[in-house]
Design a protein around this motif. Sequence first.
Motif, PDB file in Angstrom:
ATOM      1  N   TRP A   1       0.873  -1.170   0.000  1.00 37.27           N
ATOM      2  CA  TRP A   1       0.000   0.000   0.000  1.00 37.27           C
ATOM      3  C   TRP A   1       0.915   1.225   0.000  1.00 37.27           C
ATOM      4  CZ3 TRP A   1      -4.956  -0.403   3.496  1.00 37.27           C
ATOM      5  CH2 TRP A   1      -5.648  -1.576   3.181  1.00 37.27           C
ATOM      6  N   ALA A   2       0.976   1.902  -1.120  1.00 39.55           N
ATOM      7  CA  ALA A   2       1.936   3.003  -1.279  1.00 39.55           C
ATOM      8  C   ALA A   2       1.220   4.349  -1.353  1.00 39.55           C
ATOM      9  CB  ALA A   2       2.766   2.773  -2.545  1.00 39.55           C
ATOM     10  N   LYS A   3       1.772   5.288  -0.644  1.00 37.79           N
ATOM     11  CA  LYS A   3       1.179   6.632  -0.574  1.00 37.79           C
ATOM     12  C   LYS A   3       1.479   7.436  -1.830  1.00 37.79           C
ATOM     13  CE  LYS A   3       1.652   8.998   3.303  1.00 37.79           C
ATOM     14  NZ  LYS A   3       0.232   9.309   3.581  1.00 37.79           N
ATOM     15  N   LEU A   4       0.456   8.087  -2.378  1.00 37.36           N
ATOM     16  CA  LEU A   4       0.661   9.123  -3.395  1.00 37.36           C
ATOM     17  C   LEU A   4      -0.447  10.151  -3.211  1.00 37.36           C
ATOM     18  CD1 LEU A   4       2.340  10.128  -5.830  1.00 37.36           C
ATOM     19  CD2 LEU A   4       0.634   9.057  -7.317  1.00 37.36           C
ATOM     20  N   ASP A   5      -0.089  11.326  -2.723  1.00 33.47           N
ATOM     21  CA  ASP A   5      -1.071  12.370  -2.425  1.00 33.47           C
ATOM     22  C   ASP A   5      -1.002  13.518  -3.420  1.00 33.47           C
ATOM     23  OD1 ASP A   5      -1.645  10.932  -0.087  1.00 33.47           O
ATOM     24  OD2 ASP A   5      -0.370  12.203   1.174  1.00 33.47           O
ATOM     25  N   ALA A   6       0.035  13.543  -4.247  1.00 33.44           N
ATOM     26  CA  ALA A   6       0.300  14.747  -5.041  1.00 33.44           C
ATOM     27  C   ALA A   6       0.638  14.403  -6.484  1.00 33.44           C
ATOM     28  CB  ALA A   6       1.465  15.513  -4.415  1.00 33.44           C
ATOM     29  N   GLY A   7       0.306  15.339  -7.363  1.00 34.73           N
ATOM     30  CA  GLY A   7       0.643  15.172  -8.777  1.00 34.73           C
ATOM     31  C   GLY A   7       1.720  16.135  -9.236  1.00 34.73           C
ATOM     32  N   THR A   8       2.212  16.965  -8.317  1.00 37.15           N
ATOM     33  CA  THR A   8       3.292  17.907  -8.655  1.00 37.15           C
ATOM     34  C   THR A   8       4.284  17.974  -7.486  1.00 37.15           C
ATOM     35  OG1 THR A   8       2.208  19.827  -7.650  1.00 37.15           O
ATOM     36  CG2 THR A   8       1.717  19.399  -9.986  1.00 37.15           C
ATOM     37  N   PRO A   9       5.534  18.355  -7.777  1.00 36.35           N
ATOM     38  CA  PRO A   9       6.509  18.513  -6.683  1.00 36.35           C
ATOM     39  C   PRO A   9       6.047  19.559  -5.673  1.00 36.35           C
ATOM     40  CG  PRO A   9       7.606  18.556  -8.817  1.00 36.35           C
ATOM     41  CD  PRO A   9       6.139  18.564  -9.106  1.00 36.35           C
ATOM     42  N   GLU A  10       5.365  20.597  -6.149  1.00 37.08           N
ATOM     43  CA  GLU A  10       4.932  21.677  -5.244  1.00 37.08           C
ATOM     44  C   GLU A  10       3.938  21.144  -4.218  1.00 37.08           C
ATOM     45  OE1 GLU A  10       4.678  21.902  -8.673  1.00 37.08           O
ATOM     46  OE2 GLU A  10       6.628  22.916  -8.768  1.00 37.08           O
ATOM     47  N   TRP A  11       2.944  20.390  -4.702  1.00 36.53           N
ATOM     48  CA  TRP A  11       1.924  19.876  -3.781  1.00 36.53           C
ATOM     49  C   TRP A  11       2.524  18.808  -2.854  1.00 36.53           C
ATOM     50  CZ3 TRP A  11      -2.255  22.372  -2.693  1.00 36.53           C
ATOM     51  CH2 TRP A  11      -3.263  21.761  -1.934  1.00 36.53           C
ATOM     52  N   PHE A  12       3.440  18.026  -3.405  1.00 35.86           N
ATOM     53  CA  PHE A  12       4.147  17.013  -2.605  1.00 35.86           C
ATOM     54  C   PHE A  12       4.870  17.696  -1.437  1.00 35.86           C
ATOM     55  CE2 PHE A  12       8.119  14.199  -2.468  1.00 35.86           C
ATOM     56  CZ  PHE A  12       7.507  13.139  -1.805  1.00 35.86           C
ATOM     57  N   ARG A  13       5.578  18.780  -1.749  1.00 37.46           N
ATOM     58  CA  ARG A  13       6.304  19.487  -0.682  1.00 37.46           C
ATOM     59  C   ARG A  13       5.325  20.080   0.323  1.00 37.46           C
ATOM     60  NH1 ARG A  13       9.906  20.983  -4.871  1.00 37.46           N
ATOM     61  NH2 ARG A  13       8.753  22.884  -5.292  1.00 37.46           N
ATOM     62  N   ARG A  14       4.214  20.599  -0.165  1.00 27.24           N
ATOM     63  CA  ARG A  14       3.275  21.259   0.740  1.00 27.24           C
ATOM     64  C   ARG A  14       2.576  20.246   1.654  1.00 27.24           C
ATOM     65  NH1 ARG A  14      -1.900  25.216  -0.497  1.00 27.24           N
ATOM     66  NH2 ARG A  14      -2.381  25.491   1.710  1.00 27.24           N
ATOM     67  N   VAL A  15       2.158  19.133   1.088  1.00 27.54           N
ATOM     68  CA  VAL A  15       1.354  18.181   1.867  1.00 27.54           C
ATOM     69  C   VAL A  15       2.217  17.181   2.629  1.00 27.54           C
ATOM     70  CG1 VAL A  15      -0.359  16.323   1.688  1.00 27.54           C
ATOM     71  CG2 VAL A  15      -0.641  18.419   0.364  1.00 27.54           C
ATOM     72  N   ASN A  16       3.252  16.681   1.995  1.00 29.24           N
ATOM     73  CA  ASN A  16       4.033  15.600   2.618  1.00 29.24           C
ATOM     74  C   ASN A  16       5.320  16.092   3.277  1.00 29.24           C
ATOM     75  OD1 ASN A  16       2.923  13.993  -0.241  1.00 29.24           O
ATOM     76  ND2 ASN A  16       2.318  13.236   1.759  1.00 29.24           N
ATOM     77  N   GLN A  17       5.775  17.276   2.941  1.00 31.97           N
ATOM     78  CA  GLN A  17       6.985  17.858   3.532  1.00 31.97           C
ATOM     79  C   GLN A  17       8.089  16.799   3.679  1.00 31.97           C
ATOM     80  OE1 GLN A  17       5.598  21.409   6.231  1.00 31.97           O
ATOM     81  NE2 GLN A  17       4.642  19.592   7.032  1.00 31.97           N
ATOM     82  N   PRO A  18       8.506  16.258   2.514  1.00 29.48           N
ATOM     83  CA  PRO A  18       9.408  15.089   2.540  1.00 29.48           C
ATOM     84  C   PRO A  18      10.881  15.458   2.586  1.00 29.48           C
ATOM     85  CG  PRO A  18       8.795  15.602   0.306  1.00 29.48           C
ATOM     86  CD  PRO A  18       8.146  16.656   1.152  1.00 29.48           C
ATOM     87  N   GLU A  19      11.671  14.450   2.920  1.00 31.56           N
ATOM     88  CA  GLU A  19      13.132  14.596   2.840  1.00 31.56           C
ATOM     89  C   GLU A  19      13.642  14.070   1.501  1.00 31.56           C
ATOM     90  OE1 GLU A  19      14.822  12.559   6.204  1.00 31.56           O
ATOM     91  OE2 GLU A  19      13.639  13.726   7.641  1.00 31.56           O
ATOM     92  N   VAL A  20      12.748  13.569   0.672  1.00 35.26           N
ATOM     93  CA  VAL A  20      13.166  13.018  -0.626  1.00 35.26           C
ATOM     94  C   VAL A  20      12.469  13.790  -1.739  1.00 35.26           C
ATOM     95  CG1 VAL A  20      13.538  10.701   0.304  1.00 35.26           C
ATOM     96  CG2 VAL A  20      11.307  11.297  -0.627  1.00 35.26           C
ATOM     97  N   PRO A  21      13.086  13.872  -2.921  1.00 39.40           N
ATOM     98  CA  PRO A  21      12.450  14.579  -4.035  1.00 39.40           C
ATOM     99  C   PRO A  21      11.247  13.795  -4.584  1.00 39.40           C
ATOM    100  CG  PRO A  21      14.807  14.205  -4.453  1.00 39.40           C
ATOM    101  CD  PRO A  21      14.433  13.390  -3.260  1.00 39.40           C
ATOM    102  N   TYR A  22      10.341  14.524  -5.185  1.00 35.21           N
ATOM    103  CA  TYR A  22       9.145  13.923  -5.781  1.00 35.21           C
ATOM    104  C   TYR A  22       9.522  12.877  -6.830  1.00 35.21           C
ATOM    105  CZ  TYR A  22       4.480  13.861  -7.997  1.00 35.21           C
ATOM    106  OH  TYR A  22       3.268  13.499  -8.509  1.00 35.21           O
TER     107      TYR A  22
END
Length: 281
Positions: free
Chosen positions: A165-186
């Motif tokens: 079960w893999a997480k995917l919440d975003a379709g752009t790097p911008e939204w990924f950074r905003r929602v997931n605030q990750p340590e890894v690139p999109y």
Amino acid sequence: MTAGEVEQPRVTTGGYRYVQPVISPRAGGLSVRVNMNPDGRCNFACVYCEVRRGQPGTMASPDLPVALAELADVLTRIRRGEASSLPGCAQAPAELLRLGHVALSGDGEPTLCPRFVDVIEGVLHLRALGHHGFFKIALVTNGSALDRPDVREGLRLLTRQDEIWAKLDAGTPEWFRRVNQPEVPYDHLLDNLRLMGRERSLVIQSLIPRLAGSAFPADQRAAFVSQLRELRGARTQIDRVQIYSVSRPAVAAACSHAPLNELSGLARQIRDEVGVPAAVY
Ligand code: SF4
């Protein structure tokens, strides 16, 4: 990974330190969760995460013999028809008191567990003993470490009936950074989904929050659907997409539940435009 897929608080209850049975419509019954990150270590900081982290974790692993003994005990109680006696299950409808799966999950990201392979081998050994019948294993992951050699080694031990079960919440790097605030690139996350999805079918988990009261922006929503389409076009096998929203108070403020019509509209769009099963939970 916990947030949004926790229907009950992730607390140690009923004498269990590492195992928590959770009533989970997405699992089709009880999700018996093995906490692979007692320290809460995660390389995302999702705005909707329910885990209250203190100081950075120390990469602790569960005490494996204890965790496996707890898992065996919970599975035995379910098999004997005593699931309603499990913590948090007393009021549950009977149809949800059957075993859905054993989830490799955690207060943080399970694939960061230093003993990832050992935990998988331990759970598989328990299954192979046959005392509990066959049970499905589901790894619930943010996908960021699916390329790590030890993670790949562990996942190769799973059968086709087991799931990722893999997480995917975003379709752009911008939204990924905003929602997931990750340590890894999109792009790293997408590469991992493509890598794993070429080997086995994925269950995509998408949590759609309302941020500061605002709906998923139309351009981000279109990009998200388009990203799923791109993944499929790149031969990433997607078994189904599960759409849901914030179900409990998040640690971060300004994060709330999206209305059902918004979520079901997105699920319909995914079914129509990506061609994979999608449902709201
Ligand atoms: S992936 Fe996100 S929701 Fe899951 S534990 Fe990490 S920060 Fe929390």
